[in-house]
Write an enzyme that holds these catalytic residues in place. Structure first.
Site, PDB file in Angstrom:
ATOM      1  N   ALA A  97       0.814  -1.217   0.000  1.00 21.86           N
ATOM      2  CA  ALA A  97       0.000   0.000   0.000  1.00 21.86           C
ATOM      3  C   ALA A  97       0.847   1.267   0.000  1.00 21.86           C
ATOM      4  O   ALA A  97       0.487   2.262  -0.630  1.00 21.86           O
ATOM      5  CB  ALA A  97      -0.928   0.001   1.218  1.00 21.86           C
ATOM      6  N   GLU A  98       1.958   1.222   0.713  1.00 22.43           N
ATOM      7  CA  GLU A  98       2.772   2.431   0.869  1.00 22.43           C
ATOM      8  C   GLU A  98       3.603   2.771  -0.363  1.00 22.43           C
ATOM      9  O   GLU A  98       3.696   3.922  -0.754  1.00 22.43           O
ATOM     10  CB  GLU A  98       3.707   2.282   2.080  1.00 22.43           C
ATOM     11  CG  GLU A  98       3.003   2.317   3.420  1.00 22.43           C
ATOM     12  CD  GLU A  98       2.513   3.705   3.804  1.00 22.43           C
ATOM     13  OE1 GLU A  98       2.917   4.704   3.180  1.00 22.43           O
ATOM     14  OE2 GLU A  98       1.707   3.798   4.745  1.00 22.43           O
ATOM     15  N   SER A  99       4.244   1.772  -0.956  1.00 21.60           N
ATOM     16  CA  SER A  99       5.208   2.072  -2.028  1.00 21.60           C
ATOM     17  C   SER A  99       5.064   1.202  -3.266  1.00 21.60           C
ATOM     18  O   SER A  99       5.776   1.422  -4.244  1.00 21.60           O
ATOM     19  CB  SER A  99       6.635   1.908  -1.489  1.00 21.60           C
ATOM     20  OG  SER A  99       6.882   0.534  -1.193  1.00 21.60           O
ATOM     21  N   TYR A 184      -7.184   3.745   3.413  1.00 21.87           N
ATOM     22  CA  TYR A 184      -5.880   3.122   3.644  1.00 21.87           C
ATOM     23  C   TYR A 184      -6.027   1.881   4.528  1.00 21.87           C
ATOM     24  O   TYR A 184      -5.509   0.816   4.206  1.00 21.87           O
ATOM     25  CB  TYR A 184      -4.930   4.131   4.293  1.00 21.87           C
ATOM     26  CG  TYR A 184      -3.598   3.548   4.680  1.00 21.87           C
ATOM     27  CD1 TYR A 184      -2.571   3.423   3.750  1.00 21.87           C
ATOM     28  CD2 TYR A 184      -3.350   3.116   5.985  1.00 21.87           C
ATOM     29  CE1 TYR A 184      -1.342   2.880   4.098  1.00 21.87           C
ATOM     30  CE2 TYR A 184      -2.135   2.581   6.345  1.00 21.87           C
ATOM     31  CZ  TYR A 184      -1.132   2.462   5.398  1.00 21.87           C
ATOM     32  OH  TYR A 184       0.091   1.911   5.761  1.00 21.87           O
TER      33      TYR A 184
END
Length: 196
Positions: A97-99, A184
């Site tokens: 999800a982050e990168s 998120y």
């Protein structure tokens, strides 16, 4: 023969539609490896992520290098998850999800690396180099452990704090009423279920 057929299919996918879609991989018990860009079975796992088509990732990150094979980071993830007692699939979901598995990702706000550590957070976690996958994952997993402990194992609150900060979760007494944070949390938990 199966190995050659698998390699041929993989190369054909890469040549026929370069960066056209996410590529998923599944290996049969007999060793036959399957690739697809349209998985129809939960056993397929992300093999190569297409960041070019993901508008949010494309506009949110500077991408000096694109996503790498998630399997490349498996030993680091396993080691850190075991060290800090965090579910491996949760760590993978946060990285996803982050990168999108791009170790060089830098957000407009300055978050860096696979787990998108903010410079101040990285400093507090004693992360020497946020763009170094090993340092970044270790720091990110350590931070996740801290958040999970803070919220007595509540993954939703820990993830909300990972996204929007501890102060915001404390202020609202739960997941902050921000669409980005709510999406998120939902996205990471969905990814986590797929990685399990």
């Amino acid at each position: 023969m199966k190995i050659y057929r698998t390699l041929f299919i993989c190369l054909a996918l890469a040549v026929a539609c370069p960066a056209a879609a996410d590529i998923y991989r599944y290996e049969d018990p007999d060793g036959t490896v399957h690739f697809t860009d349209a998985p129809t079975d939960r056993r397929f796992k992300i093999f190569m992520r297409d960041l070019k088509k993901d508008k949010k990732l494309r506009t949110s990150f500077k991408l000096p290098g694109y996503a790498r094979n998630p399997a490349e980071f498996e030993p680091i993830i396993q080691s850190c998850a075991k060290e800090f007692g965090v579910d491996c699939s949760l760590v993978k979901a946060v990285i996803h999800a982050e990168s999108g598995y791009n170790p060089n990702a830098v957000s407009p706000k300055g978050a860096q690396g696979l787990m998108q550590l903010m410079p101040k957070t990285a400093q507090g976690l004693k992360v020497a180099d946020s763009l170094n996958p090993s340092d970044n994952i270790r720091g990110g997993v350590r931070y996740l452990r801290f958040l999970l402990d803070t919220f007595k194992g509540n993954e939703e609150l820990a993830l909300a704090a990972y996204n929007s900060g501890l102060n915001k979760v404390a202020r609202y007494g739960g997941i902050p009423p921000y669409q980005e944070t709510r999406q998120y949390v939902s996205k990471v938990l969905s990814y986590r279920n797929n990685y399990r």
